[in-house]
Design a protein around this motif. Structure first.
Motif, PDB file in Angstrom:
ATOM      1  N   MET A   7       0.838  -1.208   0.000  1.00 32.55           N
ATOM      2  CA  MET A   7       0.000   0.000   0.000  1.00 32.55           C
ATOM      3  C   MET A   7       0.871   1.254   0.000  1.00 32.55           C
ATOM      4  O   MET A   7       0.796   2.073  -0.900  1.00 32.55           O
ATOM      5  N   LEU A  62       1.719   4.828  -2.752  1.00 33.09           N
ATOM      6  CA  LEU A  62       1.228   6.171  -2.460  1.00 33.09           C
ATOM      7  C   LEU A  62       2.199   7.218  -3.003  1.00 33.09           C
ATOM      8  O   LEU A  62       3.400   6.980  -3.052  1.00 33.09           O
ATOM      9  N   PHE A  90       2.559  10.842   1.542  1.00 35.16           N
ATOM     10  CA  PHE A  90       1.338  10.238   2.090  1.00 35.16           C
ATOM     11  C   PHE A  90       1.720   9.135   3.070  1.00 35.16           C
ATOM     12  O   PHE A  90       2.584   8.319   2.776  1.00 35.16           O
ATOM     13  N   ARG A  91       1.072   9.133   4.223  1.00 35.14           N
ATOM     14  CA  ARG A  91       1.437   8.206   5.288  1.00 35.14           C
ATOM     15  C   ARG A  91       0.202   7.746   6.057  1.00 35.14           C
ATOM     16  O   ARG A  91      -0.835   8.386   6.005  1.00 35.14           O
ATOM     17  N   PHE A  92       0.386   6.675   6.805  1.00 37.03           N
ATOM     18  CA  PHE A  92      -0.656   6.228   7.719  1.00 37.03           C
ATOM     19  C   PHE A  92      -0.491   6.993   9.027  1.00 37.03           C
ATOM     20  O   PHE A  92       0.435   6.731   9.797  1.00 37.03           O
ATOM     21  N   HIS A  93      -1.337   7.958   9.245  1.00 37.94           N
ATOM     22  CA  HIS A  93      -1.286   8.789  10.454  1.00 37.94           C
ATOM     23  C   HIS A  93      -2.684   8.897  11.036  1.00 37.94           C
ATOM     24  O   HIS A  93      -3.303   9.961  10.991  1.00 37.94           O
ATOM     25  N   PRO A  94      -3.221   7.795  11.542  1.00 39.08           N
ATOM     26  CA  PRO A  94      -4.610   7.820  12.026  1.00 39.08           C
ATOM     27  C   PRO A  94      -4.745   8.603  13.325  1.00 39.08           C
ATOM     28  O   PRO A  94      -3.810   8.680  14.122  1.00 39.08           O
ATOM     29  N   ALA A 151      -2.429  -1.769   6.927  1.00 40.74           N
ATOM     30  CA  ALA A 151      -1.747  -0.792   7.771  1.00 40.74           C
ATOM     31  C   ALA A 151      -1.368  -1.347   9.146  1.00 40.74           C
ATOM     32  O   ALA A 151      -0.504  -0.803   9.815  1.00 40.74           O
ATOM     33  N   MET A 185       3.935  -1.284   7.602  1.00 38.18           N
ATOM     34  CA  MET A 185       4.445  -0.018   7.096  1.00 38.18           C
ATOM     35  C   MET A 185       4.791   0.859   8.295  1.00 38.18           C
ATOM     36  O   MET A 185       4.535   0.488   9.428  1.00 38.18           O
TER      37      MET A 185
END
Lengths: 144, 144
Positions: free
Chosen positions: A1, A5, A9-13, A36, A56
């Protein structure tokens, strides 16, 4: 994933997203998987081995973890690994969504060695749980 | 773009990524566009109008901006809008990549009214520029 991107762009929930969009689904269905967030057994992993097990992440790594196994006495959860143990720090934080309590966030620090003489490390864990169904937790690990 | 991302994925570029993956491309080719960074004329936009002009973002909004127009004297850049002006705060920060200086980051705060009697607001701007070719800047705006 993440490889697909565009740059930046990142996974920053947010805490709320971690609970409503990920942990709730995992608790509802153990088969739920996400690109993720990887499954992990925290008792079998030293913190420094966790980044390699994550799907990631560069500075923060996310996992699903099953409820901690209890000691035979049932009084304390077992947060030990071979090399050390995770120790709670501070107070649990309540996570709200639209004014409703949806979960809790606990912060822990890893100590090398055995309690109470462990040596504090720079590995920190944020542990998210649903208030009513703590079968699974979402874990965010970082090295500060 | 952001609408098609799974929950928790966001545009959170590092300073280095903003410069090497976005600003450099814009400076090389004025036609470069990105889903993540909108073009804007900062002299014509009040800070509170910027979020609506951004392509994406919840707490931070990214833009490309052309070099500031100079006052006739050529000594100062014009950072005024109709309602106020952006004022530099602190020192510019150097952005390095692999030990090499690739750009600079300037931080500004928006003041309502006219200098020097403007009233400080909570709108903050980080302005990224290439050291050698400051024709375009990348702007990150946030409300603190």
């Amino acid at each position: 994933m993440e490889e697909s991107l565009p740059p930046g762009f990142r996974f920053h929930p947010t805490d709320e997203e971690l609970i409503t969009c990920y942990l709730s689904l995992k608790v509802s269905d153990v088969r739920f998987t996400s690109k993720a967030i990887a499954d992990v057994d925290l008792n079998k992993c030293e913190p420094w081995d966790l980044p390699a097990k994550a799907s990631m992440g560069e500075k923060e790594w996310y996992f699903f973890s099953m409820r901690d196994r209890k000691y035979p006495t049932g009084l304390r959860t077992n947060r030990a690994t071979e090399a050390g143990y995770w120790k709670t720090t501070g107070k649990d934080k309540e996570i709200f969504r639209a004014g409703r309590l949806i979960g809790m966030k606990k912060t822990l620090v890893f100590y090398k060695g055995r309690a109470p003489r462990g040596e504090k490390s720079n590995w920190v864990m944020h542990e998210y749980r649903l208030e009513n169904k703590p079968t699974f937790k979402t874990i965010k690990v970082c090295y500060i």
